[in-house]
Design an enzyme around this catalytic site. Structure first.
Site, PDB file in Angstrom:
ATOM      1  CG  PHE A 123      -1.999   1.050   1.103  1.00 33.42           C
ATOM      2  CD1 PHE A 123      -3.087   0.860   0.278  1.00 33.42           C
ATOM      3  CD2 PHE A 123      -1.892   2.239   1.799  1.00 33.42           C
ATOM      4  CE1 PHE A 123      -4.066   1.837   0.148  1.00 33.42           C
ATOM      5  CE2 PHE A 123      -2.861   3.227   1.673  1.00 33.42           C
ATOM      6  CZ  PHE A 123      -3.957   3.031   0.848  1.00 33.42           C
ATOM      7  CG  ASP A 192      -0.797  -1.742   7.011  1.00 29.67           C
ATOM      8  OD1 ASP A 192      -1.902  -1.923   7.561  1.00 29.67           O
ATOM      9  OD2 ASP A 192      -0.568  -0.807   6.225  1.00 29.67           O
ATOM     10  CE1 TYR A 217      -9.814   3.558   5.851  1.00 26.90           C
ATOM     11  CE2 TYR A 217      -8.888   4.789   7.697  1.00 26.90           C
ATOM     12  CZ  TYR A 217      -8.760   4.247   6.429  1.00 26.90           C
ATOM     13  OH  TYR A 217      -7.585   4.382   5.753  1.00 26.90           O
ATOM     14  CE  LYS A 218      -8.347  -0.282   4.781  1.00 28.98           C
ATOM     15  NZ  LYS A 218      -8.797   0.667   3.767  1.00 28.98           N
ATOM     16  NE  ARG A 364     -10.319  -3.019  -2.852  1.00 28.81           N
ATOM     17  CZ  ARG A 364      -9.756  -2.278  -1.912  1.00 28.81           C
ATOM     18  NH1 ARG A 364      -8.571  -2.612  -1.424  1.00 28.81           N
ATOM     19  NH2 ARG A 364     -10.354  -1.181  -1.468  1.00 28.81           N
TER      20      ARG A 364
END
Length: 405
Positions: A123, A192, A217-218, A364
């Site tokens: 990422f 991560d 927040y996921k 995705r």
């Protein structure tokens, strides 16, 4: 497939949890791996903090409502979800900021070593944080493909930094094997967990991880820009030293001393004043995910993704799956490569099927098992088939690149 989907939903032990979320009508939401849905308990919790603790309690609420300890309290509730002890986790700042702090701490624990090893395609913010330290002369970036990481571990590597579930493909790393290999080479390891926490079983203490961070927040459903969390293994807490020496990380912040004295434990990783409203929303999401249980969520996630693939096959679609076909080797998502992935994604969104696009050619689809149904899988596959077979994606409005969901 719709009849089979309804049979599976009727037998789903997690089906009732869907009612604990606010979901818009007519939408199949397959982007919970970017932003989780809103728990129904969040708005009243936020209203209580705003109207009572802030509105009436005012400054007294730092003590009366225990605002001051909120980062540690929420971190302690995240800890069981990632296989950590409560005093090893703090909810604070963002993933990017926590990466900077933890990378810097690792470099200080490995004097004489400056190399931070990661993989290309990680990422971006993870790599950007290495780059920022490299431009200050404090670190050296080394990137190696995932099948060559073990070869890249040598006596110069201070830290191996990887994302457990790849954000684009969902492919999982073997955390235990890589952590062990890094330790054998004298390096520390930072994981991560942004695409893992709340969706996949993670046991940081069991694998011997040194550091970790992840967002709220996921799958934790803490809301847009929710605070992240940071983990430091207990054995490193005494030697921990991070560079962002803000007042909330001070041992006695309300002494207002000129000299910085770091807090003795995980609290040192705090920097500025805790975002109480953000932590309030995050706490609701964390408690709900913990109530459901990560093991049950993971099992349903695997079942959802496998059923979606069955639906795709039933429609006769030939899609290039770039996620591992074995659900045990991928996160809670499926990613497909198509030269027109952006336009297909936009056409699906127009139909109410919200997934996302990752440059240059990845569609995705995320499977947040807390609130998704098997019927959603059947409907999403049907819409995907209609978009592809009718070449709906060729319409001009779906090919105008703009801000991507």
């Amino acid at each position: 497939m719709i009849d089979r989907a309804r049979e599976l939903d009727a037998a789903d032990p997690l089906a009732n949890y869907r009612e604990r979320f606010i979901l818009p009508d007519g939408v199949v939401y397959l982007d919970g791996n970017s932003l989780g849905c809103l728990p129904a308990a969040t708005p009243p919790a936020m209203a209580r903090v705003v109207e009572q603790e802030w509105g009436e309690g005012l400054i007294r609420s730092w003590n009366d409502a225990d605002w001051f300890e909120m980062g540690a309290r929420v971190g302690g509730k995240i800890a069981p979800l990632i296989g950590a002890q409560p005093h090893e986790v703090i909810a604070t700042d963002t993933v990017s900021v926590n990466l900077f702090k933890l990378i810097s701490a690792a470099l200080q624990m490995r004097p004489g070593r400056k190399v931070i090893l990661s993989e290309p395609g990680n990422f971006p913010t993870d790599i950007y944080m290495i780059d920022g330290l490299e431009r200050q002369g404090l670190a050296t970036q080394r990137l190696a493909p995932r099948d060559r990481l073990l070869d890249a571990l040598d006596e110069d590597v201070a830290l191996l930094m990887l994302t457990h579930a790849h954000y684009k493909t969902g492919e999982l790393f073997d955390m235990a094997a890589l952590t062990s290999a890094a330790h054998e080479a004298g390096a520390l390891v930072l994981w991560d967990l942004s695409h893992s926490t709340g969706a996949l079983p993670v046991d940081l203490d069991a694998v011997g991880a040194d550091f970790a961070t992840g967002c709220g927040y996921k799958y934790l459903c803490g809301g847009p820009g929710a605070p992240a969390f940071a983990f430091v293994a207990e054995r490193h807490l005494a030697d921990l030293s991070q560079p962002l020496t803000g007042w909330f990380g001070h041992a006695r912040p309300f002494a207002f001393a000129d000299a910085y004295e770091p807090a003795p434990g995980i609290e040192q990783l705090q920097c500025g004043t805790s975002p109480i409203l953000g932590l309030t929303a995050l706490e609701v999401g964390v408690e709900l995910i913990a109530e459901i249980g990560v093991a049950r969520l993971h099992a349903k996630s695997q079942a959802l993704s496998e059923f979606f693939l069955d639906c795709v096959d039933a429609h006769g679609l030939e899609l290039d799956l770039v996620s591992p076909p074995d659900s045990a080797r991928r996160g809670s998502q499926l990613s497909f490569r198509h030269r027109e992935a952006y336009a297909i994604c936009q056409a699906l969104i127009a139909r109410g099927v919200i997934g996302d696009f990752r440059d240059p050619d990845i569609l995705r689809l995320g499977f947040a098992p807390a609130y998704l149904r098997f019927e959603d899988m059947a409907e999403a596959a049907r819409h995907l088939a209609e978009v592809l077979e009718g070449e709906e994606w060729q319409r001009d409005e779906f090919n105008q690149r703009a801000t991507v969901t």
